[in-house]
Write an enzyme that holds these catalytic residues in place. Structure first.
Site, PDB file in Angstrom:
ATOM      1  N   HIS A 294       0.835  -1.206   0.000  1.00  0.00           N
ATOM      2  CA  HIS A 294       0.000   0.000   0.000  1.00  0.00           C
ATOM      3  C   HIS A 294       0.866   1.252   0.000  1.00  0.00           C
ATOM      4  O   HIS A 294       1.852   1.355   0.712  1.00  0.00           O
ATOM      5  CB  HIS A 294      -1.051  -0.003   1.107  1.00  0.00           C
ATOM      6  N   ASP A 306       6.181   0.879   6.707  1.00  0.00           N
ATOM      7  CA  ASP A 306       4.737   0.703   6.513  1.00  0.00           C
ATOM      8  C   ASP A 306       4.222   1.774   5.579  1.00  0.00           C
ATOM      9  O   ASP A 306       3.902   2.860   5.996  1.00  0.00           O
ATOM     10  CB  ASP A 306       4.020   0.757   7.862  1.00  0.00           C
ATOM     11  N   GLU A 340      -4.938   2.110   2.595  1.00  0.00           N
ATOM     12  CA  GLU A 340      -5.019   0.933   3.461  1.00  0.00           C
ATOM     13  C   GLU A 340      -5.249   1.338   4.901  1.00  0.00           C
ATOM     14  O   GLU A 340      -6.035   0.723   5.608  1.00  0.00           O
ATOM     15  CB  GLU A 340      -3.730   0.104   3.349  1.00  0.00           C
ATOM     16  N   ASP A 367       2.954  -6.400   3.486  1.00  0.00           N
ATOM     17  CA  ASP A 367       2.660  -5.269   4.389  1.00  0.00           C
ATOM     18  C   ASP A 367       3.021  -5.610   5.832  1.00  0.00           C
ATOM     19  O   ASP A 367       2.211  -5.457   6.741  1.00  0.00           O
ATOM     20  CB  ASP A 367       1.171  -4.890   4.266  1.00  0.00           C
ATOM     21  N   HIS A 439       3.853   3.083  12.532  1.00  0.00           N
ATOM     22  CA  HIS A 439       2.852   4.152  12.760  1.00  0.00           C
ATOM     23  C   HIS A 439       3.377   5.294  13.620  1.00  0.00           C
ATOM     24  O   HIS A 439       2.577   6.001  14.240  1.00  0.00           O
ATOM     25  CB  HIS A 439       1.560   3.587  13.392  1.00  0.00           C
TER      26      HIS A 439
HETATM   27 ZN    ZN Z   1       0.590  -1.243   6.371  1.00  0.00          ZN
END
Ligand code: ZN
Length: 475
Positions: A294, A306, A340, A367, A439
């Site tokens: 993604h 990510d 995503e 992912d 994140h």
């Molecule tokens: Zn991800």
């Protein structure tokens, strides 16, 4: 770069295996002299390919370096994501993909972070390190303030009596377990996803979760939440682990600390894109394999692990297949899914390709960061086929084994395809360190090992080649 030469399919496959094997086993394997001008044996081809991958020839690092440097964080709806989708179109074209195009869709209620702040205001005054959770409603103008009640687990919060949190801010300080396959995340992420509504059901005016992370950095880790439609929507944010622990210690003193929280998030519907490029198979009727990563990311870091890594690994692996003098029977379709993190891309893709679903023989998304791949899980028919043994033999030198269990989940962006009957495979990566930075503002390129990235490229290329060439029906 070594002089280009035409390789047989077996030689290339052997080369991919040998290249990845060297990477998996010994990053410092000694350099070999360039091959002589004579046509290479499979061993010679392997040496050539190993040197090529070790020298960055897989292109994965270059792709990821560009994405993180030239574009950076890519939240859906941002100007950066608009640039990123053009970046992906340009990259795919430059790497020789065919049928390169963007499939537009509308992302409803894309979430945008505004100004955010939080602080303990009593009995001590301390700033708190927070990030609003994706999808959180804003606080009322001027923020909310209330006494904090700290729970050790989500279960403890759920056990709180109705109305016991009226006018208060609920905090869950539940740590996450570090595991190789990321199962610790699956267990802990329930707090972030569902905690706000559980707290709202007990009267809370806001919800704070300890960051869902195995790390100890002060920087908080964001991620999406899901509101229960039957309950009031309350503002929600993640706390850096040190601050979650501080609130726990203050609460243990007896007098409830008071916290002030300001979140100025907004939402609006925005254009979004799934970007596609193909390596055409030599037998179009043999079907299409859908892979990718993604392109969107959370806002604080660079979207490196990510999921810039997943985009780079799968794009580079498909490109290696594209360079084979004879393509596999099946078409390899690379997709950079465009939303995503807060959802939308996978559903849009499945909807747009519903008519075509019977032609899609297998799908998977990469992912899980940039750690080395170590396990392949297959769909039912592939697992029963001689293909399973072929893959096991080909992947063993890369230190990847074929799981006895069938693939259950091919990645969130292929869930829609899976629901439409498309089988999935799963290449599990070592996620031991992934959730230290996932994140957060620390999701940056420096956390990625070029060696590990290239091991993944070799693993994906070998897997795609064998799936693409196999005569198994797969579905
Ligand atoms: Zn991800």
């Amino acid at each position: 770069m070594p002089t280009p030469f035409l390789l047989s399919r077996a030689a290339v496959l052997a080369g991919l295996i040998a290249a990845g094997s060297a990477l998996a086993a010994a990053p410092s394997s000694p350099a070999r002299a360039p091959a002589a001008a004579t046509p290479p044996s499979p061993e010679g081809a392997a040496a050539q390919l190993r040197e090529r991958v070790l020298g960055g020839g897989s292109r994965a690092w270059e792709i990821l370096e560009s994405l993180t440097t030239d574009i950076g964080a890519r939240p859906v709806g941002s100007a950066a994501m608009d640039r990123a989708h053009n970046w992906a179109l340009d990259r795919l074209t430059a790497l020789g993909f065919q049928n390169v195009h963007a499939e537009a869709f509308t992302k409803e209620d894309a979430w945008f972070r505004g100004n955010e702040s939080a602080a303990i205001v009593a009995p001590v005054e301390r700033p708190l390190s927070i990030l609003g959770l994706g999808g959180s409603v804003p606080t009322p103008a001027g923020g909310v303030e209330g006494e904090v009640v700290v729970f050790a687990t989500l279960e403890a919060l759920a056990a709180a009596p109705a109305e016991s949190l009226a006018g208060r801010i609920a905090v869950v300080n539940q740590p996450m377990t570090r595991t190789q396959d990321g199962e610790g995340y699956a267990a802990a992420v329930r707090v972030r996803a569902g905690g706000a509504s559980i707290a709202a059901g007990r009267g809370a005016i806001a919800f704070l979760t300890r960051s869902i992370t195995t790390g100890t950095q002060r920087a908080p880790h964001t991620g999406a939440l899901r509101y229960d439609a039957a309950l009031p929507r309350i503002p929600a944010a993640a706390l850096g682990v040190a601050d979650a622990d501080l609130l726990s210690r203050l609460a243990a003193r007896g007098a409830a600390p008071r916290v002030r929280l300001v979140l100025e998030s907004t939402t609006r519907s925005v254009p979004a894109w799934n970007v596609v490029g193909e390596i055409p198979g030599r037998e179009p009727a043999a079907g299409t394999i859908v892979i990718g990563g993604h392109l969107d990311s959370w806002d604080p870091g660079q979207g490196a692990v990510d999921d810039g890594a997943g985009v780079a690994i799968t794009m580079a692996a498909a490109r290696l297949i594209g360079e084979l003098p004879v393509h596999p029977r099946r078409t390899i379709r690379f997709v950079a899914w465009g939303s995503e993190e807060t959802g939308g891309a996978g559903d849009a893709y499945a909807k747009a390709h519903a008519e075509e679903a019977a032609q899609l023989v297998v799908a998977a998304e990469c992912d899980s960061g940039a750690g080395q791949a170590y396990r392949l899980s297959l769909p039912k028919l592939a697992a029963e086929d001689p293909l399973r043994r072929q893959l096991a033999v080909a992947l063993a030198p890369l230190r990847v084994f074929v799981d006895a269990r069938l693939a259950a989940h091919g990645g969130s962006d292929v869930e829609g395809l899976q629901a439409a009957g498309v089988p999935v495979f799963e290449l599990t990566q070592d996620s031991s360190g992934y959730f230290d930075i996932h994140h957060s503002a620390d999701d940056t390129l420096d956390k990625v090992s070029r060696t590990d990235l290239d091991q993944n490229v070799a693993v994906w290329a070998v897997t795609l080649e064998l799936l693409g060439e196999s005569s198994s029906a797969l579905r």
